[in-house]
Motif scaffolding. Structure first.
Motif, short mmCIF file in Angstrom:
data_model
loop_
_atom_site.label_atom_id
_atom_site.label_comp_id
_atom_site.label_asym_id
_atom_site.label_seq_id
_atom_site.Cartn_x
_atom_site.Cartn_y
_atom_site.Cartn_z
N MET A 1 12.42 26.65 -7.24
CA MET A 1 12.49 26.81 -5.82
C MET A 1 11.07 27.08 -5.30
SD MET A 1 15.14 29.05 -3.67
CE MET A 1 14.48 30.62 -3.23
N ALA A 2 10.71 26.44 -4.24
CA ALA A 2 9.38 26.59 -3.67
C ALA A 2 9.26 27.93 -2.95
CB ALA A 2 9.12 25.46 -2.69
N ALA A 3 8.03 28.43 -2.95
CA ALA A 3 7.76 29.69 -2.28
C ALA A 3 7.85 29.48 -0.77
CB ALA A 3 6.38 30.19 -2.65
N PRO A 4 8.24 30.51 -0.03
CA PRO A 4 8.29 30.36 1.43
C PRO A 4 6.89 30.13 1.99
CG PRO A 4 8.68 32.64 0.80
CD PRO A 4 8.63 31.84 -0.47
N ARG A 5 6.83 29.37 3.06
CA ARG A 5 5.54 29.06 3.68
C ARG A 5 5.06 30.24 4.49
NH1 ARG A 5 4.80 22.90 4.80
NH2 ARG A 5 6.01 22.10 3.09
N LYS A 6 3.77 30.54 4.33
CA LYS A 6 3.20 31.67 5.03
C LYS A 6 2.88 31.32 6.49
CE LYS A 6 -0.46 35.09 4.52
NZ LYS A 6 -1.56 35.55 3.71
N TYR A 7 2.51 30.07 6.72
CA TYR A 7 2.13 29.63 8.06
C TYR A 7 3.13 28.59 8.55
CZ TYR A 7 -2.20 31.68 6.39
OH TYR A 7 -3.13 32.53 5.86
N PRO A 8 3.49 28.64 9.81
CA PRO A 8 4.43 27.63 10.33
C PRO A 8 3.79 26.24 10.37
CG PRO A 8 3.80 29.21 12.06
CD PRO A 8 3.14 29.64 10.80
N ASP A 9 4.64 25.24 10.30
CA ASP A 9 4.16 23.85 10.32
C ASP A 9 3.40 23.53 11.60
OD1 ASP A 9 5.18 23.33 7.81
OD2 ASP A 9 7.09 22.58 8.59
N GLU A 10 3.81 24.14 12.71
CA GLU A 10 3.13 23.87 13.98
C GLU A 10 1.67 24.31 13.93
OE1 GLU A 10 6.03 25.90 14.00
OE2 GLU A 10 7.31 24.15 14.23
N LEU A 11 1.42 25.48 13.33
CA LEU A 11 0.05 25.98 13.20
C LEU A 11 -0.78 25.04 12.33
CD1 LEU A 11 -2.13 28.22 13.56
CD2 LEU A 11 -1.25 29.20 11.44
N ALA B 1 -0.25 21.84 11.77
CA ALA B 1 -0.46 20.57 12.47
C ALA B 1 -1.51 20.73 13.57
CB ALA B 1 0.85 20.08 13.07
N ARG B 2 -1.47 21.85 14.28
CA ARG B 2 -2.44 22.08 15.34
C ARG B 2 -3.85 22.24 14.77
NH1 ARG B 2 -0.55 26.81 17.99
NH2 ARG B 2 -2.31 27.98 17.21
N ALA B 3 -3.98 22.92 13.63
CA ALA B 3 -5.28 23.11 13.00
C ALA B 3 -5.85 21.78 12.51
CB ALA B 3 -5.16 24.09 11.84
N VAL B 4 -5.00 20.95 11.94
CA VAL B 4 -5.46 19.62 11.48
C VAL B 4 -5.88 18.78 12.67
CG1 VAL B 4 -4.69 17.47 10.41
CG2 VAL B 4 -4.11 19.66 9.35
N ARG B 5 -5.12 18.82 13.75
CA ARG B 5 -5.47 18.07 14.95
C ARG B 5 -6.80 18.57 15.53
NH1 ARG B 5 -1.09 18.85 17.59
NH2 ARG B 5 -1.88 20.47 18.95
N LEU B 6 -6.98 19.88 15.54
CA LEU B 6 -8.23 20.47 16.03
C LEU B 6 -9.41 19.98 15.20
CD1 LEU B 6 -9.67 22.57 17.87
CD2 LEU B 6 -9.22 24.24 16.05
#
Length: 99
Positions: free
Chosen positions: A1-11, A13-18
């Motif tokens: 089972m994968a570990a829970p994500r610390k950062y939301p996907d929106e953050l 995606a926004r950081a990559v877009r930035l």
């Protein structure tokens, strides 16, 4: 089972877009320091590969398909090994009855 994500996907995606829209491009280390996230979490290079901008790594969907196909190949190789062993066993049994 994968570990829970610390950062939301929106953050992410926004950081990559930035990063992609910045001119001049900041270093990834500077960007993650500004945002307060871990540099591995952004996956900027993978996002570029998914967008078709990088040829040095496969897109996410192709990598997932490759993993699935590798599993299938490994399973088929195990089945073939069992069948080869069974063929050798029955061939030796058949040889003994012919003598």
């Amino acid at each position: 089972m994968a570990a829970p994500r610390k950062y939301p996907d929106e953050l992410r995606a926004r950081a990559v877009r930035l990063y992609r829209e910045s001119d001049p491009k900041p270093t990834i280390r500077k960007l993650v320091q500004q945002l307060g996230v871990h540099h591995e979490e952004l996956r900027i290079r993978q996002a570029e590969a998914d967008a078709g901008e990088r040829a040095d790594r496969p897109p996410t969907d192709m990598a997932a398909e490759n993993r699935q196909l590798r599993k299938k190949v490994a399973e088929l190789e195990r089945v073939n090994a069992v069948l080869r062993s069974a063929r050798a066993y029955f061939a030796s049994e058949l040889d003994q009855t012919r003598r």
